[in-house]
Design a protein around this motif. Structure first.
Motif, PDB file in Angstrom:
ATOM      1  N   VAL A   1       7.199  -2.827  -8.875  1.00  0.00           N
ATOM      2  CA  VAL A   1       6.415  -1.696  -9.364  1.00  0.00           C
ATOM      3  C   VAL A   1       6.414  -1.787 -10.883  1.00  0.00           C
ATOM      4  CG1 VAL A   1       6.207   0.810  -9.481  1.00  0.00           C
ATOM      5  CG2 VAL A   1       7.039  -0.268  -7.391  1.00  0.00           C
TER       6      VAL A   1
ATOM      7  N   LYS B   1      -1.843  -7.956  -5.939  1.00  0.00           N
ATOM      8  CA  LYS B   1      -1.645  -6.880  -6.914  1.00  0.00           C
ATOM      9  C   LYS B   1      -2.518  -5.708  -6.528  1.00  0.00           C
ATOM     10  CE  LYS B   1      -2.531  -5.617 -11.750  1.00  0.00           C
ATOM     11  NZ  LYS B   1      -3.007  -6.095 -13.068  1.00  0.00           N
ATOM     12  N   LEU B   2      -1.936  -4.519  -6.513  1.00  0.00           N
ATOM     13  CA  LEU B   2      -2.688  -3.288  -6.346  1.00  0.00           C
ATOM     14  C   LEU B   2      -2.534  -2.486  -7.633  1.00  0.00           C
ATOM     15  CD1 LEU B   2      -1.684  -2.213  -2.699  1.00  0.00           C
ATOM     16  CD2 LEU B   2      -3.607  -3.637  -3.439  1.00  0.00           C
ATOM     17  N   SER B   3      -3.637  -2.210  -8.288  1.00  0.00           N
ATOM     18  CA  SER B   3      -3.580  -1.508  -9.574  1.00  0.00           C
ATOM     19  C   SER B   3      -3.326  -0.027  -9.355  1.00  0.00           C
ATOM     20  CB  SER B   3      -4.890  -1.700 -10.342  1.00  0.00           C
ATOM     21  OG  SER B   3      -5.072  -3.068 -10.656  1.00  0.00           O
ATOM     22  N   GLY B   4      -2.486   0.539 -10.233  1.00  0.00           N
ATOM     23  CA  GLY B   4      -2.126   1.944 -10.111  1.00  0.00           C
ATOM     24  C   GLY B   4      -3.294   2.872 -10.345  1.00  0.00           C
TER      25      GLY B   4
ATOM     26  N   ASN C   1       1.199   0.226 -10.680  1.00  0.00           N
ATOM     27  CA  ASN C   1       0.810  -1.121 -10.280  1.00  0.00           C
ATOM     28  C   ASN C   1       1.908  -1.727  -9.406  1.00  0.00           C
ATOM     29  OD1 ASN C   1      -1.586  -1.448 -12.250  1.00  0.00           O
ATOM     30  ND2 ASN C   1       0.121  -0.909 -13.609  1.00  0.00           N
ATOM     31  N   VAL C   2       1.531  -2.330  -8.294  1.00  0.00           N
ATOM     32  CA  VAL C   2       2.511  -2.985  -7.432  1.00  0.00           C
ATOM     33  C   VAL C   2       2.112  -4.447  -7.244  1.00  0.00           C
ATOM     34  CG1 VAL C   2       3.160  -0.853  -6.270  1.00  0.00           C
ATOM     35  CG2 VAL C   2       1.348  -2.270  -5.301  1.00  0.00           C
TER      36      VAL C   2
ATOM     37  N   HIS D   1       2.261   1.630  -3.421  1.00  0.00           N
ATOM     38  CA  HIS D   1       1.174   2.054  -4.295  1.00  0.00           C
ATOM     39  C   HIS D   1       0.944   3.556  -4.164  1.00  0.00           C
ATOM     40  CE1 HIS D   1      -3.202   2.444  -5.353  1.00  0.00           C
ATOM     41  NE2 HIS D   1      -2.814   1.687  -6.353  1.00  0.00           N
TER      42      HIS D   1
ATOM     43  N   GLU E   1       0.829  -1.213   0.000  1.00  0.00           N
ATOM     44  CA  GLU E   1       0.000   0.000   0.000  1.00  0.00           C
ATOM     45  C   GLU E   1       0.858   1.255   0.000  1.00  0.00           C
ATOM     46  OE1 GLU E   1      -2.371  -0.772   3.419  1.00  0.00           O
ATOM     47  OE2 GLU E   1      -3.928  -1.842   2.297  1.00  0.00           O
TER      48      GLU E   1
END
Length: 245
Positions: A211, A109-112, A93-94, A87, A84
């Motif tokens: 990243v 996955k955390l989308s940008g 995106n991470v 991000h 987080e």
């Protein structure tokens, strides 16, 4: 019989969300009648479901079981605050990934918020030789892991994919020297990524943070420092978790 049923589930590892009976039979090496009968049993158990006549997709029961894998669940929970922060810092995106044979397996996955859409997904796998996280696993994974990947072949996903073993070896030496893996449009056109190793209690590489974003604007040098710091902080946290603190 169990092995045959599992071979049908293996057919989805390529990343397809839906497969027809003929494709499932071909990938599993089973005769169509056998595949059809076993698929009926898997549907009844809840592992797969019929998406449309003659076509199947994985069902929610497998997802629920996957969430119970202790090692991945604990790693994901520990990594989430660092993901987080990455991000928020990068806007890109991470990912959190773990090694899976010759592949890199994305467990989070955390989308940008402002980044381009990329093809990775939670639970998806990509070849190690052309991904930033995968290069981390190959660079720190020892000769045997690299040998298995090279022996299996180095498929070309884009014009920039490294497909010659000698060039891959040189790239992995650079990865070790700089402390991060870099993928410059080697898995997807226009997409670059930088990843750093996450170490377990004994110093072994157990995961990687990355990243990923548009090649034209991704500042690999700056983000390399950021992702290394995040991976180092997560690495420091893992021994305490293993000890139950």
């Amino acid at each position: 019989m169990l092995a045959r049923g599992l071979s049908l589930l293996d057919a989805f590892l390529a990343g397809d969300t839906e497969l027809g009976l003929a494709e499932l039979a071909d990938r599993s090496g089973l005769p169509k009648p056998t595949a059809h009968r076993l698929l009926g049993e898997l549907v009844e158990w809840g592992a797969v479901e019929r998406s449309r006549p003659g076509h199947y997709r994985l069902a929610g029961k497998l997802f629920r079981l996957g969430q119970l894998v202790p090692r991945h669940r604990q790693l994901r929970q520990a990594a989430l605050p660092f993901l987080e922060e990455l991000h928020a810092t990068s806007g890109e995106n991470v990912h959190l990934a773990v090694p899976d044979d010759g592949y890199t397996l994305f467990v989070e996955k955390l989308s940008g918020t402002e980044s381009m859409v990329v093809g990775s997904r939670v639970g998806g796998r990509m070849p190690s030789h052309c991904t930033a996280t995968g290069k981390v696993f190959l660079a720190w994974g020892g000769r045997e892991r690299l040998r298995r990947v090279v022996d299996a072949g180095l498929p070309r996903l884009t014009p920039r994919t490294i497909v010659l073993p000698g060039l891959l070896h040189q790239d992995l030496e650079r990865t070790l020297a700089r402390g991060v893996g870099i993928n410059h449009e080697e898995a997807e056109p226009g997409v670059s990524a930088v990843a750093a190793p996450v170490r377990g209690a004994r110093g072994e590489v157990v995961a990687a943070l990355s990243v990923t974003g548009c090649s034209q604007r991704l500042d690999v040098e700056r983000l390399g420092r950021v992702v290394r710091a995040a991976a180092g902080a997560l690495s420091a946290r893992l021994p305490a978790l293993a000890a139950g603190r």
